[in-house]
Design a protein around this motif. Structure first.
Motif, PDB file in Angstrom:
ATOM      1  N   PHE A  22      32.942  58.733  38.676  1.00 19.30           N
ATOM      2  CA  PHE A  22      33.306  57.824  37.649  1.00 19.30           C
ATOM      3  C   PHE A  22      32.122  57.212  36.690  1.00 19.30           C
ATOM      4  O   PHE A  22      31.073  57.145  37.545  1.00 19.30           O
ATOM      5  N   SER A  23      32.376  57.130  35.305  1.00 17.06           N
ATOM      6  CA  SER A  23      31.318  56.615  34.529  1.00 17.06           C
ATOM      7  C   SER A  23      31.703  55.004  34.171  1.00 17.06           C
ATOM      8  O   SER A  23      32.649  54.877  33.733  1.00 17.06           O
ATOM      9  N   SER A  24      30.579  54.274  34.171  1.00 11.33           N
ATOM     10  CA  SER A  24      30.850  52.842  34.225  1.00 11.33           C
ATOM     11  C   SER A  24      30.090  52.555  32.878  1.00 11.33           C
ATOM     12  O   SER A  24      29.847  51.446  32.409  1.00 11.33           O
ATOM     13  N   ASP A  25      29.835  53.628  32.022  1.00  9.31           N
ATOM     14  CA  ASP A  25      28.691  53.497  30.693  1.00  9.31           C
ATOM     15  C   ASP A  25      29.657  52.662  29.590  1.00  9.31           C
ATOM     16  O   ASP A  25      29.095  52.015  29.031  1.00  9.31           O
ATOM     17  N   LYS A  26      31.012  52.791  29.584  1.00  8.49           N
ATOM     18  CA  LYS A  26      31.922  52.270  28.659  1.00  8.49           C
ATOM     19  C   LYS A  26      32.162  50.817  28.980  1.00  8.49           C
ATOM     20  O   LYS A  26      32.894  50.298  28.261  1.00  8.49           O
ATOM     21  N   TYR A  27      31.832  50.490  30.249  1.00 11.68           N
ATOM     22  CA  TYR A  27      32.080  49.083  30.728  1.00 11.68           C
ATOM     23  C   TYR A  27      31.040  48.036  30.382  1.00 11.68           C
ATOM     24  O   TYR A  27      29.782  48.527  30.867  1.00 11.68           O
ATOM     25  N   THR A  28      31.236  46.991  29.993  1.00 13.25           N
ATOM     26  CA  THR A  28      30.431  45.861  29.915  1.00 13.25           C
ATOM     27  C   THR A  28      30.828  44.589  30.644  1.00 13.25           C
ATOM     28  O   THR A  28      31.931  44.056  30.139  1.00 13.25           O
ATOM     29  N   CYS A  29      30.305  43.908  31.346  1.00 14.50           N
ATOM     30  CA  CYS A  29      30.588  42.727  32.084  1.00 14.50           C
ATOM     31  C   CYS A  29      30.110  41.664  31.259  1.00 14.50           C
ATOM     32  O   CYS A  29      28.832  41.431  31.533  1.00 14.50           O
ATOM     33  N   THR A  30      30.828  41.091  30.520  1.00 13.27           N
ATOM     34  CA  THR A  30      30.204  39.983  29.827  1.00 13.27           C
ATOM     35  C   THR A  30      30.693  38.382  30.447  1.00 13.27           C
ATOM     36  O   THR A  30      30.127  37.419  30.164  1.00 13.27           O
ATOM     37  N   LYS A  31      31.674  38.397  31.008  1.00 14.33           N
ATOM     38  CA  LYS A  31      32.286  37.125  31.687  1.00 14.33           C
ATOM     39  C   LYS A  31      32.996  37.356  33.098  1.00 14.33           C
ATOM     40  O   LYS A  31      33.941  37.615  33.435  1.00 14.33           O
ATOM     41  N   PRO A  32      31.855  37.418  34.183  1.00 14.40           N
ATOM     42  CA  PRO A  32      32.371  37.861  35.276  1.00 14.40           C
ATOM     43  C   PRO A  32      33.310  36.908  36.116  1.00 14.40           C
ATOM     44  O   PRO A  32      32.872  35.491  35.784  1.00 14.40           O
ATOM     45  N   ALA A  33      34.153  37.050  36.909  1.00 14.99           N
ATOM     46  CA  ALA A  33      34.940  36.342  37.658  1.00 14.99           C
ATOM     47  C   ALA A  33      34.359  35.586  38.689  1.00 14.99           C
ATOM     48  O   ALA A  33      33.229  36.170  39.346  1.00 14.99           O
ATOM     49  N   VAL A  34      34.507  34.569  39.236  1.00 12.28           N
ATOM     50  CA  VAL A  34      33.929  33.941  40.282  1.00 12.28           C
ATOM     51  C   VAL A  34      34.695  33.919  41.518  1.00 12.28           C
ATOM     52  O   VAL A  34      35.715  33.368  41.486  1.00 12.28           O
ATOM     53  N   ARG A  35      34.402  34.451  42.359  1.00  8.00           N
ATOM     54  CA  ARG A  35      34.998  34.560  43.712  1.00  8.00           C
ATOM     55  C   ARG A  35      34.649  33.295  44.515  1.00  8.00           C
ATOM     56  O   ARG A  35      33.364  32.907  44.748  1.00  8.00           O
ATOM     57  N   ARG A  36      35.530  32.483  45.024  1.00  5.37           N
ATOM     58  CA  ARG A  36      35.353  31.242  45.823  1.00  5.37           C
ATOM     59  C   ARG A  36      35.789  31.359  47.179  1.00  5.37           C
ATOM     60  O   ARG A  36      36.670  31.944  47.580  1.00  5.37           O
ATOM     61  N   SER A  40      38.112  26.019  49.091  1.00  5.71           N
ATOM     62  CA  SER A  40      37.882  25.655  47.717  1.00  5.71           C
ATOM     63  C   SER A  40      38.500  25.942  46.535  1.00  5.71           C
ATOM     64  O   SER A  40      38.670  25.154  45.758  1.00  5.71           O
ATOM     65  N   ILE A  41      39.764  26.605  46.929  1.00  6.53           N
ATOM     66  CA  ILE A  41      40.614  26.887  45.797  1.00  6.53           C
ATOM     67  C   ILE A  41      41.962  25.922  46.102  1.00  6.53           C
ATOM     68  O   ILE A  41      42.206  25.518  47.079  1.00  6.53           O
ATOM     69  N   SER A  42      42.557  25.782  45.034  1.00  5.77           N
ATOM     70  CA  SER A  42      43.811  25.001  44.918  1.00  5.77           C
ATOM     71  C   SER A  42      44.939  25.584  46.115  1.00  5.77           C
ATOM     72  O   SER A  42      44.891  26.724  46.151  1.00  5.77           O
ATOM     73  N   THR A  43      45.887  24.702  46.230  1.00  4.90           N
ATOM     74  CA  THR A  43      46.966  25.147  47.086  1.00  4.90           C
ATOM     75  C   THR A  43      47.782  26.079  46.102  1.00  4.90           C
ATOM     76  O   THR A  43      48.208  27.070  46.583  1.00  4.90           O
ATOM     77  N   GLU A  44      47.868  25.878  44.697  1.00  9.22           N
ATOM     78  CA  GLU A  44      48.765  26.625  43.956  1.00  9.22           C
ATOM     79  C   GLU A  44      47.920  28.147  43.826  1.00  9.22           C
ATOM     80  O   GLU A  44      48.770  29.267  43.942  1.00  9.22           O
ATOM     81  N   GLY A 126      51.296  41.229  39.392  1.00  8.58           N
ATOM     82  CA  GLY A 126      51.039  40.368  38.644  1.00  8.58           C
ATOM     83  C   GLY A 126      50.119  39.060  38.829  1.00  8.58           C
ATOM     84  O   GLY A 126      50.248  37.815  38.474  1.00  8.58           O
ATOM     85  N   TYR A 127      49.095  39.323  39.784  1.00 15.20           N
ATOM     86  CA  TYR A 127      48.316  38.412  40.374  1.00 15.20           C
ATOM     87  C   TYR A 127      47.425  37.987  39.240  1.00 15.20           C
ATOM     88  O   TYR A 127      46.782  38.693  38.500  1.00 15.20           O
ATOM     89  N   THR A 128      47.173  36.567  39.058  1.00 20.03           N
ATOM     90  CA  THR A 128      46.609  35.812  38.223  1.00 20.03           C
ATOM     91  C   THR A 128      45.162  35.321  38.549  1.00 20.03           C
ATOM     92  O   THR A 128      44.433  34.790  37.962  1.00 20.03           O
ATOM     93  N   GLY A 129      44.857  35.442  40.047  1.00 19.26           N
ATOM     94  CA  GLY A 129      43.867  34.740  40.384  1.00 19.26           C
ATOM     95  C   GLY A 129      42.603  35.755  40.463  1.00 19.26           C
ATOM     96  O   GLY A 129      42.464  36.676  39.835  1.00 19.26           O
ATOM     97  N   VAL A 130      41.554  35.241  41.404  1.00 16.25           N
ATOM     98  CA  VAL A 130      40.172  36.029  41.563  1.00 16.25           C
ATOM     99  C   VAL A 130      40.399  36.258  43.138  1.00 16.25           C
ATOM    100  O   VAL A 130      40.916  35.346  43.926  1.00 16.25           O
ATOM    101  N   ALA A 131      39.664  37.275  43.562  1.00 16.42           N
ATOM    102  CA  ALA A 131      39.781  37.498  45.070  1.00 16.42           C
ATOM    103  C   ALA A 131      38.864  36.504  45.830  1.00 16.42           C
ATOM    104  O   ALA A 131      37.708  36.192  45.483  1.00 16.42           O
ATOM    105  N   PRO A 132      39.536  35.759  46.668  1.00 14.87           N
ATOM    106  CA  PRO A 132      38.897  34.595  47.530  1.00 14.87           C
ATOM    107  C   PRO A 132      38.130  35.091  48.928  1.00 14.87           C
ATOM    108  O   PRO A 132      38.083  36.386  48.972  1.00 14.87           O
TER     109      PRO A 132
END
Length: 363
Positions: A22-36, A40-44, A126-132
């Motif tokens: 796999f080549s990751s050259d075409k990917y640029t990480c500009t806004k990394p997700a924050v795993r918590r 510390s994450i909400s009940t929702e 359709g998960y909308t969160g980040v991996a905890p």
């Protein structure tokens, strides 16, 4: 017999079809997700993650799943074509257990695995969160009585310990009715074991070690003190048979340990390497975080790598000689196995969590 199994692994490894890295050259990480951390994450957000996990368990089986390890080596049952997509992901880990534990694949492959699980939650459900992640060092002082096991909310709670009067099945929380297929159909089991290293396994040599001790902040800090640039020393300390990675699996028992109580009618003795309990993905996100923390200590650690491809756990002496795999040796260009379910990537593709198609950091 063990030598025959090793030969099978080696031939399977060398004989596998070549893959295009796999080549990751075409990917640029500009806004990394924050795993918590889960607490510390909400009940929702907790409810959203659990909803998506349930959803994945209702997605159909992927016929592309193709086991690549001889069953006499993996020691697992055949694929159940009536199982779910969640079960397929479980089976992927089961099938590859001898290739991705106590080899150089361990940390990079599981980093990819957690990313892939999160990606599947997003794309299929359709998960909308980040991996905890689950910081189990918080629970180490009194693991059994920790508040971690007290959330019985039927929508957002992970539930508690299994009922010893009902095959140690988890009776409460949002996962109490979570159906899984391997090694046979059942709902999640958890069986606390304070001295979890007293089971017969060739490389266990500290039967009197408390499981709690293996997951203490002190032990994790000792792992993080591995010399800069020495990936092998870091992995060996972390993946030690009675170490920090093994601790949560073994303490929790049941499906997080890949075992079942011997009194259960459908129990298959020994380890089946089943990441059935969704806690697996929270635990291994913590495992990934600890590697991330070590990588963050020194720039040289980010792409530091060293390990072999053949597991050596048939005896304690063999393990001591090759604690993170014997030859053939791996490199950053080595392909990580995916059993046909996902595009193959290289070890080098996942060394940096913000360096390509991966784009996340830890809180």
């Amino acid at each position: 017999m063990f030598a025959d199994k090793l030969l099978t692994i080696i031939l399977g490894f060398l004989g596998s079809a070549p893959a295009v890295p796999f080549s990751s050259d075409k990917y640029t990480c500009t806004k990394p997700a924050v795993r918590r951390e889960w607490r510390s994450i909400s009940t929702e957000d907790k409810a959203e993650w659990i909803r998506a996990v349930h959803c994945l368990s209702h997605q159909p089986h992927d016929p592309a799943l193709t086991p690549s390890v001889d069953p006499s080596v993996s020691l697992i049952p055949p694929v159940n074509a009536s199982s779910s997509y969640y079960d397929d992901i479980v089976y992927l880990h089961m099938d590859l257990n001898t290739r991705v534990h106590w080899t150089g694949q361990f940390l990079p492959w599981h980093r990819w695995f957690i990313h892939t699980f999160e990606k599947s939650l997003k794309e299929k459900c359709g998960y909308t969160g980040v991996a905890p992640y689950w910081n189990w060092t918080i629970d180490a002082p009194n693991f059994y009585e920790s508040s971690w096991w007290k959330d019985s909310d039927p929508v957002s709670g992970l539930g508690g310990w299994g009922d010893p009067n009902n095959d140690y099945r988890v009776p409460d929380g949002a996962l109490s009715n979570f159906q899984i297929s391997y090694p046979g159909p059942h709902t999640i089991r958890r069986n606390f074991t304070l001295y979890p290293f007293q089971v017969p396994f060739p490389i266990f040599s500290k039967p009197q070690k408390l499981g709690n001790a293996s997951i203490s902040a002190y032990e994790v800090n000792a792992v993080l003190d591995a010399p800069a640039g020495d990936f092998k020393a870091f992995q060996v300390a972390f993946e030690a048979p009675e170490g920090s990675h093994s601790g949560p699996h073994a303490l929790t028992g049941g499906d997080l340990a890949g075992t079942c109580p011997e009194t259960v009618p459908d129990c298959i003795p020994g380890f089946t390497w089943t990441p059935n309990d969704p806690l697996f993905y929270l635990h291994h996100a913590m495992v990934d975080k600890i590697w991330y923390d070590w990588q963050s200590r020194d720039p040289i650690n980010v792409r530091s790598f060293d390990g072999g491809s053949v597991q050596q756990t048939g005896s304690l002496d063999a393990y001591k000689q090759y604690p993170n795999g014997g030859p053939p040796y791996l490199s950053l260009e080595s392909i990580m196995p995916t059993d046909g379910m996902f595009p193959e990537v290289t070890i080098g593709d996942v060394m940096d969590t913000t360096g390509g198609f991966l784009c996340y950091v830890y809180e």
